[in-house]
Motif scaffolding. Structure first.
Motif, PDB file in Angstrom:
ATOM      1  N   GLY A 173       0.826  -1.194   0.000  1.00 40.46           N
ATOM      2  CA  GLY A 173       0.000   0.000   0.000  1.00 40.46           C
ATOM      3  C   GLY A 173       0.858   1.241   0.000  1.00 40.46           C
ATOM      4  N   PRO A 174       0.237   2.424   0.125  1.00 35.90           N
ATOM      5  CA  PRO A 174       0.996   3.675   0.117  1.00 35.90           C
ATOM      6  C   PRO A 174       1.898   3.781   1.345  1.00 35.90           C
ATOM      7  N   ARG A 175       2.948   4.564   1.217  1.00 31.84           N
ATOM      8  CA  ARG A 175       3.920   4.711   2.288  1.00 31.84           C
ATOM      9  C   ARG A 175       3.382   5.601   3.410  1.00 31.84           C
ATOM     10  N   VAL A 176       3.929   5.414   4.591  1.00 33.93           N
ATOM     11  CA  VAL A 176       3.432   6.101   5.784  1.00 33.93           C
ATOM     12  C   VAL A 176       4.050   7.492   5.921  1.00 33.93           C
ATOM     13  N   GLY A 177       3.213   8.497   6.162  1.00 39.40           N
ATOM     14  CA  GLY A 177       3.696   9.825   6.494  1.00 39.40           C
ATOM     15  C   GLY A 177       4.447  10.554   5.407  1.00 39.40           C
ATOM     16  N   VAL A 178       4.288  10.146   4.159  1.00 41.71           N
ATOM     17  CA  VAL A 178       4.993  10.802   3.050  1.00 41.71           C
ATOM     18  C   VAL A 178       4.103  11.903   2.484  1.00 41.71           C
ATOM     19  N   ALA A 179       4.612  13.126   2.493  1.00 42.36           N
ATOM     20  CA  ALA A 179       3.829  14.261   2.025  1.00 42.36           C
ATOM     21  C   ALA A 179       3.752  14.301   0.503  1.00 42.36           C
ATOM     22  N   GLY A 180       2.677  14.868  -0.016  1.00 43.28           N
ATOM     23  CA  GLY A 180       2.553  15.083  -1.450  1.00 43.28           C
ATOM     24  C   GLY A 180       2.260  13.817  -2.234  1.00 43.28           C
ATOM     25  N   HIS A 181       2.535  13.900  -3.537  1.00 47.48           N
ATOM     26  CA  HIS A 181       2.179  12.815  -4.446  1.00 47.48           C
ATOM     27  C   HIS A 181       2.883  11.502  -4.080  1.00 47.48           C
ATOM     28  N   GLY A 182       4.080  11.601  -3.501  1.00 48.89           N
ATOM     29  CA  GLY A 182       4.818  10.392  -3.142  1.00 48.89           C
ATOM     30  C   GLY A 182       4.149   9.543  -2.085  1.00 48.89           C
ATOM     31  N   GLY A 183       3.171  10.113  -1.398  1.00 49.89           N
ATOM     32  CA  GLY A 183       2.459   9.368  -0.374  1.00 49.89           C
ATOM     33  C   GLY A 183       1.123   8.819  -0.821  1.00 49.89           C
ATOM     34  N   THR A 184       0.843   8.905  -2.126  1.00 47.49           N
ATOM     35  CA  THR A 184      -0.449   8.448  -2.644  1.00 47.49           C
ATOM     36  C   THR A 184      -0.379   6.986  -3.088  1.00 47.49           C
ATOM     37  N   HIS A 185      -1.528   6.497  -3.545  1.00 40.82           N
ATOM     38  CA  HIS A 185      -1.613   5.119  -4.027  1.00 40.82           C
ATOM     39  C   HIS A 185      -0.861   4.911  -5.337  1.00 40.82           C
ATOM     40  N   ASP A 186      -0.377   5.996  -5.940  1.00 39.64           N
ATOM     41  CA  ASP A 186       0.468   5.847  -7.127  1.00 39.64           C
ATOM     42  C   ASP A 186       1.837   5.294  -6.766  1.00 39.64           C
ATOM     43  N   TYR A 187       2.151   5.307  -5.485  1.00 40.88           N
ATOM     44  CA  TYR A 187       3.426   4.781  -4.986  1.00 40.88           C
ATOM     45  C   TYR A 187       3.147   3.758  -3.886  1.00 40.88           C
ATOM     46  N   PRO A 188       2.613   2.581  -4.264  1.00 37.84           N
ATOM     47  CA  PRO A 188       2.259   1.556  -3.273  1.00 37.84           C
ATOM     48  C   PRO A 188       3.488   0.734  -2.870  1.00 37.84           C
ATOM     49  N   TRP A 189       4.479   1.412  -2.329  1.00 35.80           N
ATOM     50  CA  TRP A 189       5.784   0.789  -2.100  1.00 35.80           C
ATOM     51  C   TRP A 189       6.044   0.474  -0.637  1.00 35.80           C
ATOM     52  N   ARG A 190       4.986   0.379   0.140  1.00 32.20           N
ATOM     53  CA  ARG A 190       5.084  -0.135   1.507  1.00 32.20           C
ATOM     54  C   ARG A 190       4.635  -1.588   1.481  1.00 32.20           C
ATOM     55  N   PHE A 191       5.442  -2.453   2.077  1.00 29.68           N
ATOM     56  CA  PHE A 191       5.159  -3.882   2.067  1.00 29.68           C
ATOM     57  C   PHE A 191       5.226  -4.418   3.491  1.00 29.68           C
ATOM     58  N   TRP A 192       4.297  -5.314   3.831  1.00 28.73           N
ATOM     59  CA  TRP A 192       4.302  -5.866   5.185  1.00 28.73           C
ATOM     60  C   TRP A 192       3.765  -7.293   5.190  1.00 28.73           C
ATOM     61  N   LEU A 193       4.152  -8.030   6.224  1.00 28.22           N
ATOM     62  CA  LEU A 193       3.662  -9.390   6.414  1.00 28.22           C
ATOM     63  C   LEU A 193       2.219  -9.308   6.889  1.00 28.22           C
ATOM     64  N   THR A 194       1.306  -9.781   6.072  1.00 29.73           N
ATOM     65  CA  THR A 194      -0.120  -9.667   6.351  1.00 29.73           C
ATOM     66  C   THR A 194      -0.459 -10.278   7.713  1.00 29.73           C
ATOM     67  N   GLY A 195      -1.095  -9.468   8.556  1.00 30.78           N
ATOM     68  CA  GLY A 195      -1.557  -9.955   9.850  1.00 30.78           C
ATOM     69  C   GLY A 195      -0.510 -10.031  10.940  1.00 30.78           C
ATOM     70  N   ASP A 196       0.738  -9.675  10.661  1.00 28.99           N
ATOM     71  CA  ASP A 196       1.764  -9.758  11.700  1.00 28.99           C
ATOM     72  C   ASP A 196       1.519  -8.682  12.758  1.00 28.99           C
ATOM     73  N   PRO A 197       1.545  -9.052  14.046  1.00 31.16           N
ATOM     74  CA  PRO A 197       1.212  -8.088  15.105  1.00 31.16           C
ATOM     75  C   PRO A 197       2.236  -6.977  15.307  1.00 31.16           C
ATOM     76  N   THR A 198       3.449  -7.110  14.741  1.00 32.75           N
ATOM     77  CA  THR A 198       4.460  -6.069  14.935  1.00 32.75           C
ATOM     78  C   THR A 198       4.388  -4.971  13.888  1.00 32.75           C
ATOM     79  N   VAL A 199       3.589  -5.147  12.850  1.00 31.02           N
ATOM     80  CA  VAL A 199       3.479  -4.139  11.786  1.00 31.02           C
ATOM     81  C   VAL A 199       2.897  -2.847  12.353  1.00 31.02           C
ATOM     82  N   SER A 200       3.459  -1.708  11.949  1.00 30.40           N
ATOM     83  CA  SER A 200       3.009  -0.422  12.466  1.00 30.40           C
ATOM     84  C   SER A 200       1.671  -0.018  11.855  1.00 30.40           C
ATOM     85  N   ARG A 201       1.027   0.941  12.500  1.00 33.21           N
ATOM     86  CA  ARG A 201      -0.255   1.431  11.996  1.00 33.21           C
ATOM     87  C   ARG A 201      -0.037   2.464  10.895  1.00 33.21           C
ATOM     88  N   TYR A 202      -0.869   2.396   9.867  1.00 35.35           N
ATOM     89  CA  TYR A 202      -0.743   3.335   8.758  1.00 35.35           C
ATOM     90  C   TYR A 202      -1.235   4.712   9.163  1.00 35.35           C
TER      91      TYR A 202
END
Length: 218
Positions: A173-202
């Protein structure tokens, strides 16, 4: 893949392709106080300057090389650690061939070795799952500062080991806390282990005046 030669070759590829494959890898820092190792559960990919083949408006390198972001232009496998908000360190592993800026931000992980030392470094932690849940927490737990920026993550006192197999369930999905266009869904460059309890909140970036806006992440 645990030796530095094959690992560095792997990291010399495209950060957007490398990031999901690094999920489940283990980064170790053998500091004078002892070892701490974290299993990576969340990352973000960042690319290069505005005049590069892959311009990334969310990257620290978007406006070109500086003394601060110089490690991102260096050899793959090295660390890029930066100080943010006047209080936090965040750590990245440099990717791509030398001279072509890119990196993956280590956003979250599970402490798998040195939990007591990690807790000493993060005494406000409320549980094991939040010891390294977030980029600043992860860097603190590992004992990383800007003094480590540019150091080789594949050589002692560091080590990076790939998981035995690629993660079966990965979300993007989109990256966390990135201002401007770089933080939109056009840059879905955040990756995480689905359902892992250590993943941070978006959290989306807060709107900032255009005249003061800066890239929010490496």
């Amino acid at each position: 893949m645990t030796t530095s030669g094959p690992m560095r070759q792997f990291l010399s590829g495209d950060a957007r392709e490398i990031a999901p494959l690094l999920l489940g890898s283990v980064l170790t820092h053998m500091s004078p106080e002892g070892p701490v190792a974290v299993r990576i559960t969340e990352l973000e990919a960042y690319m290069g300057p505005v005049d590069s083949l892959h311009p990334d408006p969310g990257s620290h390198t978007y406006r070109g090389p500086t003394r601060r972001n110089a490690p991102m232009f260096g050899p793959a496998g090295h660390l890029y650690v930066y100080f943010t908000y006047g209080m936090h360190y965040c750590a990245n592993i440099v990717c791509g061939p030398a001279g072509h800026a890119s990196a993956v931000l280590l956003r979250a992980g599970e402490i798998v070795e040195g939990r007591e030392l990690a807790l000493e470094r993060r005494p406000t932690s409320k549980s094991a799952k939040d010891l390294a849940s977030g980029p600043a927490r992860l860097a603190t737990a590992l004992g990383l500062t800007t003094e480590d920026s540019g150091r080789d993550a594949l050589s002692p006192p560091f080590g990076l080991a790939m998981p035995p197999a690629p993660a079966a369930h990965v979300s993007a999905g989109p990256r966390v806390g990135v201002a401007g266009h770089g933080g939109t869904h056009d840059y879905p460059w955040r990756f995480w282990l689905t359902g892992d309890p250590t993943v941070s909140r978006y959290k989306a970036a807060k709107a900032r005046p255009a005249r003061t806006a800066d890239p929010a992440r490496p």
